[in-house]
Motif scaffolding. Sequence first.
Motif: not given
Length: 739
Positions: A28, A512, A515, A593, A596
């Motif tokens: 990420r 979301k 994420n 979750s 995330i």
Amino acid sequence: MEGTSGGLKRAAAVGLPKLREILRRQRRDSEPFFDTPDLDFRYEDADDHRSEIAELYSYTEENEFKFNQLFFEESLQQYTSCRWSEMPEQAKKEHIMHLLELIDVSDRSQRMKAVRSFIYLVQGQPILGDDLLAVVLFTMVTKFCSGSAPHFPIKKVLLLLWKTILVSLGGMEQLFTLKNTYRLADGLAPVIENTIQVTRTMRAASPPASAADLIEQQQQQHRPMMRARKGATQEEPVSLDPNGVKLECDSQSSSASSGNKADSSETGLIKQTSLEDEDAKLDEEVVRELDNINNNSEDDDVQLTQPRPGTPVIPAKGLPWTPKVRQRDLDAFLDYTREKFVGFQVQGDRTSMAGLPHPIHEGVKVLKAHLYVSLSEVQIKREEDIAKHPMSKPESEVVENATELLYQGMLPSLPQYMIALLKILLAAAPTSKAKTDSINIMADVLPEEMPMTVLQSMKLGIDVNRHKEIIVKSISSILLLLLKHFKINHVYQFEFMSQHLVFANCIPLVLKFFNQNIMAYITAKNNIALIDFPGCVIGDQAELTADALESNTAEMAHFCWRNLFSCINLLRILNKLTKWKHSRTMMLVVFKSAPILKRALKVKHPMMQLYVLKLLKSQTKYLGRQWRKSNMKTLSAIYQKVRHRLNDDWAFGNDVEARPWDFQTEECALRACVDRFNNRRYSATTVTFDPDFEPVDNNLQSVLGKEVELGKEFKRWWETWVEKEVISCNIRWEQLLVH
């Protein structure tokens, strides 16, 4: 077997580069995890005054400021030769009244000049909060989302709504004071620990490592040692420690480390600071190399334990929070031990310890010493008493404070308000894709003519991203402030708002939002200081060029205040929605979750990490043994930074509440309690008592002595009724006496 082993090795050698490439694409953040700096961010109610004023305006409004300034100066010169700051108060008032009169003239050009002059004058002036103003602004938000008023400048509306709530209800300090005031009024001890203040004394933990980072780190440590072992060079081996510090290891320290392998291994385990177990085992030489580094970096370790430059408070040693125990947990412990040692339970008895062994006595003593009764528990108990005893436990007098008035004003349309806010939040989230059916939040930022040059395109791109970030910041602040004030005022006001947020899919929306490349979002530099208000209209303005824009971006801080502020607010909202709600915690599990939230731990800020760890702690028992086994460093960080509940086995899956949960049962029971509360306290059509429990007057003289207003129909037909039913009817009184 050797052939099979060789085949596996060859397959691994062929597949490793491909796996490394896949992991690198999945990573990420572009930087290694150990290069992430600590963020010197101070969480407050809002940013500094200059920044908050600047965020009210878009960069596309720069030309409007110049027109407004020009017309104001022209009107002022016609009225007086003095500067505005040099004019007396009476003269200022007279000029304002003159502008207001010009606004009503029929000539459009004069009217527009007066309006622009007035806008220039009032920009930046403080606005006093009004509880009813918040309801008006909420109505504007719902109209904007419904499409009936798409021309509303939604960013300005949301910012004004946030500041109105902040001024009228109060910020963090007022919340802490109100909480203790209400607790003292209900006979509870005041809370000493302020979450905001405690987190400022905490240090951020090292973020979790991704698999690609671990592979690269392993290779960096393995290659220098292999060169030294093969004799390719006579120089001393050089490697990097997990913090990126260059370390030199001579041959003497290497031999010493091999002799003291056990001691150094323990030292290495103690000094590990990452939050995850390594996904790949280091080979024996790498372990020996790390042991060597640990033995020869005592000075570096001493430096790492000291506060970094600029840290305002020295972190305290030990656990940051005082452990707590709920009353229901103490009751469950007593019921279990009595059933085990005595053979039966004693409902409601919290003092008798007969038949229980001495260690149980000591355990109960410790639990009672850390017993914490929340304000919500007292309010819920009071509501249960009113529901069970409506005649002897009437509704107490409702205090008409600012929060109560705001809740009363929002109550009829609160579900629509929550849906509207979440719709705008979804449209402003960086992870959302533009859709034809989504609302247009860019109406007040896009210029009339599209950009024609590279500089204009860069400026517009920054302005659009900045616009979305400010909207996220304002909505997250509005929701958090309302949740916290409603929870203190009455827990069922908080639960009413929480349920409608959950029904509107707030939980998956926040997940979301996270994420994404969260480090890139927090370090985004979507600001142009050269044209920030009010600098763009005060003093000499420098020319904005592409080079100036790039240099301005390079000189900004390494994190964005509003984006980090928004992330912490959203995590706090998610924590408030799911705390002690097992059905909602299961939603976190269903929406996956955990990975995330673990990525959010890359942000090295103690307050943000605290709320991430809280959310991970609440769902740990539902994630399974394998997840806990592979995330022991995360569990260790939870033990270090999150408050302890002494008899809460959150890290294990053997709790009754960890079994499959009926979502509807819990939410429906809560909804029934909230509806009963709202109907009793706020419904104008509902009497104080249930009609079946309405008190009646049983005194005969009192009842007969009351004046009764007879209806027209009764007066018209009563003589006929008496003649027919009494006089003309043959009554056999002896039969009546017999029966």
